[in-house]
Design an enzyme around this catalytic site. Structure first.
Site, PDB file in Angstrom:
ATOM      1  N   PRO A 252       0.824  -1.214   0.000  1.00  0.00           N
ATOM      2  CA  PRO A 252       0.000   0.000   0.000  1.00  0.00           C
ATOM      3  C   PRO A 252       0.854   1.258   0.000  1.00  0.00           C
ATOM      4  O   PRO A 252       1.913   1.300   0.622  1.00  0.00           O
ATOM      5  CB  PRO A 252      -0.817  -0.135   1.291  1.00  0.00           C
ATOM      6  CG  PRO A 252      -0.033  -1.062   2.153  1.00  0.00           C
ATOM      7  CD  PRO A 252       0.623  -2.019   1.207  1.00  0.00           C
ATOM      8  N   GLU A 253       0.386   2.250  -0.725  1.00  0.00           N
ATOM      9  CA  GLU A 253       1.072   3.539  -0.781  1.00  0.00           C
ATOM     10  C   GLU A 253       0.260   4.558   0.010  1.00  0.00           C
ATOM     11  O   GLU A 253      -0.695   4.209   0.705  1.00  0.00           O
ATOM     12  CB  GLU A 253       1.285   3.933  -2.241  1.00  0.00           C
ATOM     13  CG  GLU A 253       2.074   2.874  -3.015  1.00  0.00           C
ATOM     14  CD  GLU A 253       2.323   3.227  -4.472  1.00  0.00           C
ATOM     15  OE1 GLU A 253       2.425   4.425  -4.797  1.00  0.00           O
ATOM     16  OE2 GLU A 253       2.414   2.300  -5.288  1.00  0.00           O
TER      17      GLU A 253
END
Length: 288
Positions: free
Chosen positions: A2-3
């Site tokens: 995840p960013e």
């Protein structure tokens, strides 16, 4: 992994459902989930009992629950980590690793991780540039969506790096929050090839790139993030849908939305980079 937008979606959910509550019991169901806590799962659980959650916070792609007493629960989501808020009595998820119960008897917080690459750990908070950060992430730079982000300083740091521009974007000590997906999307918007040397960027180009990074992550956040499978979800178990708006990432063989050329994929740091060969031409002396 995840960013920034995906982590911010989770942070907002935690802030709504967990902040202000007192932890009464912690159950560690898999030892790998607390392997980053050096004193082990029993110490992790014992130290959390009776603690109040002050806030859910984030720096770039890093997430933590701030506790009373200048400590935090640092969450590493890894490839498949999920922070879920579930009513007590709901059947346990197959890959449930840690459960936190609260004094108000309300919904419990569950850390679910299919691949067990993520985990939870206690960390001391230290003050860095006016912000309280867990010690393991004290070196992480501010991100383009941080109100205190200094774009001029970030541009200077980016151009000084002397590497390929995508490598620089992924360096969390320069600018945090940007990962493989949003780096490709930002570079496409800025019409820059991923191997463009940072020292060849003008200040205007570097500033425009960081502005695009902020814009694309803001748009992704509004869509709940980018989900390619069922592993990334918010605290209610819902997936994001920004993948429908991606211009280049994962679009190999599709026409560029701007010029119609076929999107290409190149190997990059054991991953992939997606770009348009016409809009983002290869530089003469690239940093590969």
């Amino acid at each position: 992994m995840p960013e920034l937008p995906e982590v911010e979606v989770v942070r907002r959910g935690l802030d709504s459902h967990v902040t202000g509550r007192r932890i009464t019991a912690v159950e560690v169901l898999h030892p790998r989930a607390t392997r980053r806590h050096e004193l082990g799962p029993v110490d992790f659980a014992d130290r959390l009992a009776g603690r109040d959650v002050v806030a859910a916070r984030r720096r770039g792609k890093y997430l933590w629950l701030e506790l009373d007493g200048a400590e935090a629960i640092l969450a590493h989501l890894g490839m498949s980590g999920q922070m879920l808020v579930q009513p007590e009595g709901i059947a346990d998820e197959k890959h449930l690793r840690v459960r936190l119960r609260f004094a108000d008897g309300g919904p419990e917080l569950r850390f679910v991780d299919q691949r067990t690459f993520g985990g939870l750990a206690m960390a001391d908070l230290v003050e860095v540039d006016g912000a309280a950060l867990p010690v393991p992430v004290a070196h992480i730079a501010r991100d383009p969506m941080d109100p205190a982000f200094d774009p001029d300083a970030a541009v200077t740091a980016l151009r000084r790096k002397r590497t390929g521009v995508k490598r620089a974007l992924l360096d969390q000590t320069l600018v945090s929050g940007v990962g493989n997906i949003y780096a490709d999307e930002s570079l496409w918007r800025a019409k820059l090839h991923w191997a463009r040397p940072t020292e060849k960027l003008t200040r205007a180009q570097a500033g425009e790139l960081l502005s695009h990074a902020a814009d694309v992550m803001t748009e992704a956040l509004a869509a709940g993030g980018t989900s390619f499978d069922a592993l990334y979800v918010n605290v209610n178990g819902q997936s994001g849908y920004f993948d429908r708006a991606l211009a280049v990432y994962g679009q190999e063989g599709e026409p560029c939305r701007r010029c119609g050329s076929v999107i290409r994929r190149d190997p990059f740091m054991n991953r992939s980079s997606y770009s348009c060969p016409r809009c983002q031409p290869m530089p003469r002396n690239p940093h590969i």
